[in-house]
Design a protein around this motif. Structure first.
Motif, mmCIF file in Angstrom:
data_model
loop_
_atom_site.group_PDB
_atom_site.id
_atom_site.type_symbol
_atom_site.label_atom_id
_atom_site.label_comp_id
_atom_site.label_asym_id
_atom_site.label_seq_id
_atom_site.Cartn_x
_atom_site.Cartn_y
_atom_site.Cartn_z
ATOM 1 N N TYR A 242 0.808 -1.211 0.000
ATOM 2 C CA TYR A 242 0.000 0.000 0.000
ATOM 3 C C TYR A 242 0.848 1.270 0.000
ATOM 4 N N GLN A 243 1.619 1.385 -1.090
ATOM 5 C CA GLN A 243 2.424 2.549 -1.390
ATOM 6 C C GLN A 243 3.507 2.816 -0.348
ATOM 7 N N ILE A 244 4.207 1.768 0.024
ATOM 8 C CA ILE A 244 5.380 1.879 0.888
ATOM 9 C C ILE A 244 6.594 1.415 0.090
ATOM 10 N N GLN A 245 7.662 2.231 0.095
ATOM 11 C CA GLN A 245 8.898 1.893 -0.626
ATOM 12 C C GLN A 245 9.921 1.303 0.344
ATOM 13 N N CYS A 246 10.397 0.111 0.047
ATOM 14 C CA CYS A 246 11.419 -0.533 0.874
ATOM 15 C C CYS A 246 12.529 -1.118 -0.004
ATOM 16 N N GLN A 247 12.912 -0.395 -1.063
ATOM 17 C CA GLN A 247 13.850 -0.964 -2.026
ATOM 18 C C GLN A 247 15.303 -0.939 -1.564
ATOM 19 N N CYS B 176 12.253 2.254 5.162
ATOM 20 C CA CYS B 176 11.145 2.312 4.206
ATOM 21 C C CYS B 176 10.493 3.687 4.300
ATOM 22 N N ARG B 177 9.902 4.111 3.181
ATOM 23 C CA ARG B 177 9.248 5.421 3.170
ATOM 24 C C ARG B 177 7.889 5.305 2.494
ATOM 25 N N GLU B 178 6.980 6.155 2.949
ATOM 26 C CA GLU B 178 5.684 6.221 2.300
ATOM 27 C C GLU B 178 5.863 6.864 0.930
ATOM 28 N N THR B 179 5.338 6.240 -0.079
ATOM 29 C CA THR B 179 5.546 6.701 -1.449
ATOM 30 C C THR B 179 5.097 8.142 -1.642
ATOM 31 N N GLU B 180 3.967 8.497 -1.083
ATOM 32 C CA GLU B 180 3.417 9.823 -1.327
ATOM 33 C C GLU B 180 4.093 10.909 -0.507
ATOM 34 N N THR B 181 4.405 10.636 0.747
ATOM 35 C CA THR B 181 4.952 11.679 1.619
ATOM 36 C C THR B 181 6.465 11.641 1.723
ATOM 37 N N LEU B 182 7.075 10.497 1.399
ATOM 38 C CA LEU B 182 8.508 10.251 1.591
ATOM 39 C C LEU B 182 8.917 10.290 3.059
ATOM 40 N N LEU B 183 7.945 10.265 3.962
ATOM 41 C CA LEU B 183 8.250 10.164 5.386
ATOM 42 C C LEU B 183 8.677 8.733 5.704
ATOM 43 N N PRO C 231 8.378 4.547 19.092
ATOM 44 C CA PRO C 231 8.492 4.388 17.638
ATOM 45 C C PRO C 231 9.813 3.754 17.195
ATOM 46 N N LEU C 232 9.703 2.814 16.253
ATOM 47 C CA LEU C 232 10.861 2.181 15.618
ATOM 48 C C LEU C 232 10.763 2.404 14.112
ATOM 49 N N PHE C 233 11.897 2.612 13.478
ATOM 50 C CA PHE C 233 11.927 2.772 12.031
ATOM 51 C C PHE C 233 11.853 1.401 11.357
ATOM 52 N N VAL C 234 11.183 1.359 10.206
ATOM 53 C CA VAL C 234 11.029 0.120 9.446
ATOM 54 C C VAL C 234 12.014 0.121 8.280
ATOM 55 N N PHE C 235 12.761 -0.985 8.122
ATOM 56 C CA PHE C 235 13.739 -1.120 7.047
ATOM 57 C C PHE C 235 13.290 -2.108 5.973
ATOM 58 N N ALA C 236 12.365 -2.988 6.341
ATOM 59 C CA ALA C 236 11.830 -3.944 5.360
ATOM 60 C C ALA C 236 10.503 -4.480 5.873
ATOM 61 N N ARG C 237 9.624 -4.848 4.920
ATOM 62 C CA ARG C 237 8.329 -5.456 5.234
ATOM 63 C C ARG C 237 8.220 -6.708 4.381
ATOM 64 N N GLU C 238 8.042 -7.840 4.988
ATOM 65 C CA GLU C 238 7.978 -9.079 4.212
ATOM 66 C C GLU C 238 6.768 -9.898 4.625
#
Length: 731
Positions: free
Chosen positions: A38-43, A49-56, A89-96
């Protein structure tokens, strides 16, 4: 992950609802889709990872009793970090394999880390909650006396909150809950309650992320039911210290009122800084100030304990030197290090004087004086901080050729809040400048609109009556000094009672630490504030308007004491709450904010500077807005032209940072295009540009304020610091 319901915030700027410079609507967030990103970038490997629309950056909130595993295996022997602090809060680096088809049992894994630099391991999807849009809330100042709001009630489910908030007997049913909590009972569905001692997000940083919300229209003002998580960086709960009503110790502590006593009272200090117009018209009032402070010091110097605890300062302001160089200064801090009474009198006697030269116009650079006092004063750590703004003219608004700060009263009020400085405004009205009075009154009122008070601490006087002005100067200084004296002599002071009183004496609810004879012996020992105030003020002490002034001063002092005494908030739980007082919905209980990093704020500064430059260029060169914007961008970037067929409004130009373009709120400035700009009157254009310039300068000030930036997680790098930006400070 629940989707976000609509959340509206009403406002207008420049008298034009279409072009509001503050957010007007929080929109629907995208719902979580099963089995998709759902529009999350984890490349990028090793990058959040960042939200595609906000880049947050995407973050998650760990649930209680969760662990981080070395790999995607939850076996006991594979634990990397046991019992991760809940809701931190923890930062996300990958979603699998993340799948929310069954919301009660999510599937998949998240690679997480405390900072943006390095992942620490993996957490099962069932052990975390995704937190997007960086939206949080902060408690509003609880207020004092009859205007105080009730503490926030925290429900364990939405339905239970709705039953109370939207029911016909809301006030009665909510009242029963508060009564039960006061008795030490735990009402059904109420998991916790906001402590009565105020947790200020600026001092005791906490995180209340918005997980879900619903707008309701039952009340006159739009109200929101919020699902929140609660976390306090550096602290966590366990079975013995949970911040719920099920914990008797917490329930008892949460009911304790803020009272000035004990060590907090004995260590009380007060800083009082005068910010004065020192142009020629203020000559009589400069002399009145000197006389008033000199009279006050005679009382203070009799008591070494009081003398040591009260510090004074003075900042003078005049006007822009580019217009009249002989004015000597725009603003000047005569006391960068605050002084005791007698030293302060020497400074104002020898150095402070009104200018013999007139400025170009009636308005002065009052905002420069306020900014200098806030930023260039060595305020005492832990002291109550007060500013007394004195002037007879309005200040130049941002955008005026003589504005040296580019700040408005609203942004200066934000800065004062950040530094916990309470403001008294004294407006001296000269009849020959009556046309300036409404503008000056509005500015002075905004500056003196202190959190937690029922009305601005504004005092207005006829400029032909300097004696009345001198009285309020003596009142402010003496009442604050007497408050310190009361506390240091062992009297217990209750802020709620103080706020409704005209004297410090009647605010004391006990004589803890006092001699056995009680009040009489305290007075015999020299502690008699009523007598000292009458001696200081003379016959005017008994006038009704003077007593009203005294009560207003005490209300500001009481609200400042609430901040000074402070308190903790709930942590490590999720709950539903209403953002307004359940009994009196007119009063806001929670403010929505957005957490921004320095990088994100810098991006906003750069983009907003281009917009304000474009507005100025369009006005001067008589250009269409987009044409002016393209011209500005060509001078500061590679000059890539805007595709006007695709960009029908500012939000489609890709100029503003994606994080603000796609945040779930709408600011009408993002809707700006040629047609909406053309529809504005000249006055509306000026007001809009001034508003944006002031916000832009406020961001610069926030960026430079080291103490304003907080670390979400102690394991994170300095670059991970955030600032809780109020939504009304966004463009």
């Amino acid at each position: 992950m629940p989707s976000l319901a609509k959340l509206s915030l009403r406002s207008s700027v420049a008298g034009c609802a279409l072009l509001a410079a503050v957010p007007t609507t929080l929109l629907n967030a995208l719902p979580a889709a099963a089995g998709t990103s759902y529009q999350i970038q984890c490349q990028e490997t090793g990058k959040p990872c960042r939200e595609t629309e906000t880049l947050l950056p995407l973050r998650v909130l760990p649930r209680p009793s969760a662990s981080i595993f070395k790999s995607k295996d939850s076996a006991p022997g594979n634990v990397a970090v046991e019992n991760v602090p809940a809701f931190r809060p923890l930062f996300v680096f990958a979603r699998e394999g993340v799948d929310y088809t069954d919301p009660t049992n999510p599937k998949g894994w998240y690679q997480v880390g405390g900072g943006e630099a390095t992942p620490e391991g993996w957490m099962p999807a069932k052990d975390v909650m995704e937190w997007r849009q960086a939206l949080v809330v902060a408690y509003t100042h609880p207020g004092v006396g009859r205007e105080a709001r009730h503490p926030v009630l925290m429900f364990d489910n939405q339905a239970a909150l709705e039953q109370i908030a939207l029911g016909k007997d809301r006030e009665s049913e909510a009242g029963k809950i508060y009564e039960a909590v006061e008795k030490g009972e735990k009402p059904k569905s109420v998991v916790s309650i906001e402590p009565k001692r105020f947790a200020d997000i600026e001092d005791n940083f906490y995180v209340l992320p918005v997980l879900d919300f619903k707008s309701v229209t039952k009340f006159d003002d739009e109200t929101r039911l919020l699902q929140l998580a609660a976390a306090v960086p550096g602290k966590r709960s366990d079975e013995t210290n949970q911040t719920t009503l099920g914990n008797a110790a917490y329930a008892q502590a949460s009911a304790a009122k803020a009272t000035l006593s004990g060590d907090a009272a004995k260590g009380l200090r007060v800083d009082i800084v005068f910010v004065m117009d020192l142009t020629g018209s203020m000559g009589p009032f400069v002399e009145s100030t000197k006389t008033a402070i000199t009279d006050l010091t005679r009382a203070i110097t009799k008591d070494p304990m009081l003398k040591e605890a009260v510090r004074f300062g003075i900042v003078g302001y005049r006007d822009d030197l580019r217009v009249e160089p002989k004015l000597e200064f725009v603003s000047k801090n005569f006391t960068p290090t605050l002084l005791q009474d007698t030293d302060f009198v020497s400074v104002i006697d020898q150095q402070v004087r009104a200018s013999a030269v007139s400025s170009d116009d009636y308005a002065e650079e009052g905002y420069a004086g306020v900014k200098t006092a806030l930023n260039e004063t060595a305020w005492t750590d832990g002291a109550l901080r007060f500013m007394v703004m004195v002037g007879d003219a309005s200040a130049h608004e941002p955008g005026h050729k003589q504005s040296t700060t580019r700040l408005s009263a609203a942004e200066l009020r934000h800065m004062a809040n950040d530094q916990h400085v309470s403001v008294f405004s004294v407006h001296l009205k000269a009849q020959r400048y009556a046309k300036d009075h409404p503008k000056a009154e509005e500015q002075f009122s905004t500056l003196a609109n202190n959190p937690g008070t029922s009305a601005p601490a504004l005092f207005s006087f006829d400029a032909d009556k300097p004696d009345e002005y001198a009285t309020v100067v003596k009142q402010i200084s003496s009442q604050l000094s007497e408050l310190v004296d009361a506390a240091r002599k062992g009297r217990e002071v209750v802020p709620d009672t103080l706020s409704e009183s005209a004297t410090v004496l009647s605010s004391a609810s006990s004589t803890a630490g006092a001699p056995a004879g009680g009040d009489a012996e305290l007075k015999d020992e020299g502690w008699n504030p009523e007598a000292r105030q009458k001696e200081l003020l003379g016959p005017q002490a008994d006038r009704p308007e003077v007593k009203e002034q005294a009560q207003k001063i005490n209300e500001v002092a009481a609200a400042a004491l609430i901040n000074y005494l402070g308190g903790d908030t709930v942590r490590d739980l999720t709950f539903w709450a209403m953002d307004r007082d359940l009994i009196d919905p007119r009063k806001k209980a929670l403010d929505v904010r957005v957490l921004v990093s320095k990088t994100e704020l810098n991006d906003l500064i750069g983009a907003l500077q281009k917009v304000t430059d474009a507005l100025s260029t369009a006005e001067v060169a008589q250009l269409e807005f987009f044409t002016a914007l393209q011209s500005v961008m060509a001078q500061t970037t590679t000059g890539t032209p805007i595709d006007f067929e695709k960009a029908q409004k500012l939000s489609q130009t890709e100029l503003m940072p994606k994080w603000i373009e796609k945040l779930p709120y709408r600011s009408a400035i993002m809707e700006m295009n040629n047609a909406t700009y053309e529809a504005l009157t000249p006055d509306e254009r000026v007001t809009l540009e001034q508003s944006l310039q002031s916000k832009l300068q406020y961001y610069v000030e926030v960026n430079a304020n080291v103490d304003a930036w907080k670390v979400l997680d102690g394991r994170g790098a300095d670059t991970a610091k955030v600032y809780a930006l109020p939504l009304d400070a966004l463009p």
